[in-house]
Design a protein around this motif. Structure first.
Motif, short mmCIF file in Angstrom:
data_model
loop_
_atom_site.label_atom_id
_atom_site.label_comp_id
_atom_site.label_asym_id
_atom_site.label_seq_id
_atom_site.Cartn_x
_atom_site.Cartn_y
_atom_site.Cartn_z
N PHE A 47 0.83 -1.20 0.00
CA PHE A 47 0.00 0.00 0.00
C PHE A 47 0.87 1.26 0.00
CE2 PHE A 47 -2.24 -3.37 2.19
CZ PHE A 47 -3.56 -3.25 1.76
N VAL A 109 -1.78 -0.93 -4.07
CA VAL A 109 -2.99 -0.21 -3.67
C VAL A 109 -2.59 1.22 -3.30
CG1 VAL A 109 -4.97 -0.12 -2.12
CG2 VAL A 109 -4.00 -2.34 -2.77
N LEU A 111 -3.96 4.64 -1.59
CA LEU A 111 -5.04 4.97 -0.65
C LEU A 111 -5.67 6.31 -1.03
CD1 LEU A 111 -3.14 3.80 2.56
CD2 LEU A 111 -4.74 2.49 1.13
N GLN A 149 -6.86 2.95 -11.86
CA GLN A 149 -6.89 1.51 -12.03
C GLN A 149 -6.52 1.06 -13.43
OE1 GLN A 149 -9.84 0.43 -8.31
NE2 GLN A 149 -10.60 0.03 -10.35
N CYS A 156 -8.31 3.05 -3.63
CA CYS A 156 -8.95 2.70 -2.35
C CYS A 156 -9.77 3.90 -1.91
CB CYS A 156 -7.90 2.36 -1.30
SG CYS A 156 -8.60 1.79 0.27
N LYS A 158 -12.07 6.22 0.27
CA LYS A 158 -12.08 6.36 1.72
C LYS A 158 -12.80 7.64 2.11
CE LYS A 158 -7.52 8.61 1.74
NZ LYS A 158 -6.11 8.54 2.13
N THR A 199 -10.90 -1.43 -3.98
CA THR A 199 -10.81 -1.51 -2.53
C THR A 199 -11.50 -0.32 -1.89
OG1 THR A 199 -8.69 -0.33 -2.31
CG2 THR A 199 -8.57 -2.69 -2.69
N VAL A 200 -11.95 -0.53 -0.66
CA VAL A 200 -12.64 0.49 0.13
C VAL A 200 -12.00 0.52 1.51
CG1 VAL A 200 -14.82 1.19 1.22
CG2 VAL A 200 -14.82 0.27 -1.11
N MET A 201 -11.77 1.72 2.04
CA MET A 201 -11.22 1.86 3.39
C MET A 201 -12.30 2.30 4.37
SD MET A 201 -8.33 4.48 4.89
CE MET A 201 -6.99 3.90 3.87
#
Length: 711
Positions: A47, A109, A111, A149, A156, A158, A199-201
């Protein structure tokens, strides 16, 4: 590899893994990586922080930078700067830069982006977010994600959800009703899922009493089951407080800021919970399946995984393009702008933000920039020796340290007197420096051909981990500006900040005002091009600038910062919906932005799509009626029949158009059933038939086109 082949491979890998190996993939085994399974060829997930560039390298097990001269990167515009462009294509291009550089630095990834709504002007991370409006946020974040992407790197999104303040962020419970969540705070996350985010935070805070990382409703019921998210859910660093609740809620990876990796809640405690039957191994298997699926999506097992690159010239060009479009011209009453470089011989640049670099501040959003052009540098380079440019800070900021003297409790009278004298002398010296800087700036403002004040905030005020105490400009900038404008009302005032600031002490005397943001490594270059007319400003405010903090919905109707709980009793009335519904005039409305040319809107029309009573296409002509090429962001708002608990109008579409002088283009907006629906607690999204007024214009308060639809 086809999906069925991928699924088969995932099951094959899963069948060969031990319990310990599975768990090792579900928690941090380094500060920015999970554990891999070397014997099976499974790499760790790596990350890195964003969204303004790939963060510098840290040691694996402690917070110490380890990069030398090789981990400098492109410094990108903040999300508020991107939002001010109202430009989906540009947001996608910036996302591509971030994805390419993350891949080039060996990250899996990144963030970013942050899509939390700007609820209060005081939130320390507002600059990392996009807007007070859910539609603008959703559209630009979706484009940004697609760009990231494209380079086999996962975005990610967030912080899910309702992370709208830094004060007590690790424990505070955001108390928000379901309709407000669905219509204001969730749409950007839902849009990110529909855009294919990998992805999700989860956020630090609690939502209605439950930690977001522990919430089965958030992670499984809404994110996965309702929205169809099939990616990986990762916690914010240190946002997990238990093993069973987050494991059963659907969290996949726990990350933290400590180096006791084996003791994370998803490490040894998770192994013990599975062995004792408290957590089914099938739950753990699902987590590992999702992680492996992410790896296949990123081509981490393939020789054909895309390569990235960083510090590329085309990346720097994208940053420059985005920065130019981010500046918002708020006032130009006397048409002082654009400045004529051929007629100016002396320029006084005043203000603490004129020669300040912002890339290294903000905590997790800090970037080790390859370079950063300050506004002063940009102006000097643009004039290229054709005029004398002089710089005057005008005020004392954090670069000037004010000495503090402490008198020990056991000090005798002589020692006490000596310390007091040193303190008096130091304070007098400090005041003398402050006075000198101010007077030098005032003198310069009286004599220079052009005066440019560049002030605002920095990451000393706007940063992760803390909120601003108020909207006031720091370092006594208000008093300085009042005096400068008194001697030279043609001063060009530029505010650089990530959130609205209080302009009320001086705005009536300022005829030329521009809002800037933390706009990346070419912020100064871009500003100079805008000031001297090489580029026509086209930014629009992504947030309302109120007269003061009292004129915000959160202050008038809600609660901030709260204690153990913060109650969002203002509901949907955040930003411009509050100003409209409660007749509170803003200083500058959401969506506002001027140009060096003029535009007109005509020939608005609508038609039903395929005979549907719920889907419409709205068209309008826009003409550049001035003598300069320029761009305009046309905004469409929808007003339902008056309902007490609903905003008067909300943004439902926007299009940015570039036009030459005299050129006309037709733009279209598509409205669907969701446009005319509201969320009801017992029934979900409900279509509301009735009369709707469609308004089109260039800000939430400048809407010359109106039409009525009856559904």
């Amino acid at each position: 590899m086809q999906y069925n082949e991928i699924d088969e491979k995932i099951e094959e890998l899963l069948s060969m893994m031990t319990l310990e190996e599975k768990v090792g993939m579900c928690h941090g085994n380094g500060l920015f990586r999970t554990g891999g399974v070397p014997r099976l060829g499974i790499p760790p997930l790596v990350f890195s922080d964003g969204p303004m560039g790939v963060r510098n390298e840290f040691a694996d097990d402690h917070w110490e930078t380890v990069g030398g001269n090789w981990d400098f990167v492109t410094y990108l515009p903040s999300c508020t700067a991107l939002a001010a462009t109202f430009n989906r294509t540009l947001a996608e291009r910036v996302g591509e830069v971030l994805g390419c550089e993350a891949r080039g630095r060996g990250k899996d990834v990144i963030l970013a982006p942050g899509v939390n709504i700007i609820r209060t002007p005081l939130c320390g991370r507002n600059y990392e977010y996009f807007s007070e409006d859910p539609v603008l946020t959703a559209e630009l974040a979706s484009a940004f994600i697609k760009g990231v992407q494209r380079f086999d790197v996962a975005a990610c999104v967030k912080h899910f959800a309702a992370n709208n303040q830094e004060t007590e962020r690790l424990s505070v419970s955001a108390e928000v009703d379901e309709r407000t969540l669905r219509e204001l705070y969730f749409p950007a996350f839902e849009a990110a899922v529909k855009a294919g985010v990998f992805t999700v935070m989860t956020a630090y805070n609690r939502l209605n009493g439950t930690f977001c990382s522990h919430s089965h409703k958030l992670i499984t019921e809404i994110l996965r089951n309702e929205w169809g998210f099939d990616g990986v859910v990762v916690s914010d660093w240190g946002a997990v407080h238990d093993t069973e609740a987050p494991a059963k809620a659907g969290l996949d990876i726990e990350m933290n800021v400590t180096s006791d990796f084996d003791d994370y809640f998803f490490a040894k405690p998770l192994i013990n919970a599975v062995q004792k039957g408290k957590i089914s191994e099938s739950i753990l298997n699902e987590k590992v399946r999702r992680i492996l699926k992410l790896m296949f999506r990123l081509n981490m097992f393939s020789k054909d995984r895309k390569r990235g690159g960083f510090n590329l010239p085309q990346h720097q060009q994208t940053v420059l393009d985005a920065a130019k479009e981010s500046f918002v011209l708020l006032k130009n009453d006397r048409e002082v702008l654009p400045l004529n470089a051929d007629k100016i011989k002396t320029v006084a640049v005043i203000g603490n933000n004129a020669d300040k670099k912002h890339s290294t501040g903000g905590d997790s959003a800090a970037v080790k920039a390859l370079y950063e052009v300050t506004p002063l540098s940009g102006i000097v380079m643009r004039l290229a020796g054709g005029a004398k440019v002089s710089y005057y800070p005008g005020c004392l900021d954090e670069t000037y340290s004010k000495h503090e003297f402490h008198i020990p409790s056991n000090a005798d009278e002589k020692t006490r007197a000596e310390i007091e004298e040193k303190a008096r002398a130091a304070n007098e010296e400090y005041r003398n420096i402050e006075l000198r800087l101010t007077e030098e700036a005032i003198q310069a403002a009286q004599t220079a051909d052009a005066v440019i004040f560049i002030g605002g905030t920095g990451h000393e005020q706007e940063s992760e981990g803390r909120d601003r105490p108020d909207m006031t400009l720091p370092y006594k900038q208000d008093k300085l500006l009042e005096r400068i404008l008194a001697v030279n009302p043609n001063t060009v005032v530029i505010i650089i900040s990530g959130s609205p600031v209080d302009m009320s002490p001086w705005i009536d005397n300022a005829h030329t005002v521009m809002q800037g943001f933390f706009s990346g490594m070419h912020s100064g270059t871009a500003l100079a091009e805008v000031l001297f007319g090489d580029y026509n400003p086209s930014g629009h405010l992504p947030f309302t600038i109120p007269l003061n903090e009292e004129d915000t919905g959160v202050k008038a109707l809600g609660e901030y910062p709260g204690g153990e709980k913060v109650c969002y009793t203002e509901g949907l009335f955040v930003g411009y919906p509050y100003h409209d519904a409660f007749n509170v005039p803003p200083l500058f409305p959401f969506g506002h932005g001027l140009s060096y040319t003029t535009f007109s809107l005509t020939k608005a029309a609508y038609r039903q799509i395929s005979g549907s009573c719920k889907d419409y296409e709205i068209s309008v002509d826009i003409t550049n009626t001035g003598n300069r090429s320029g761009a305009q962001s046309v905004q469409l708002y929808v007003e339902p029949e008056k309902k007490e608990a609903s905003p008067i109008r909300t943004l439902k579409g926007f299009q940015k158009v570039y036009l030459n002088p005299g050129e006309t283009k037709t733009i279209t907006f598509k409205l669907d059933e969701r446009t005319f629906s509201e969320f009801c607690i017992n029934s979900g999204w409900v279509f509301n038939p009735g009369n709707y007024t469609i308004k089109i214009g260039t800000s939430s308060r400048d809407l010359p086109i109106a039409m009525t639809l009856t559904l």
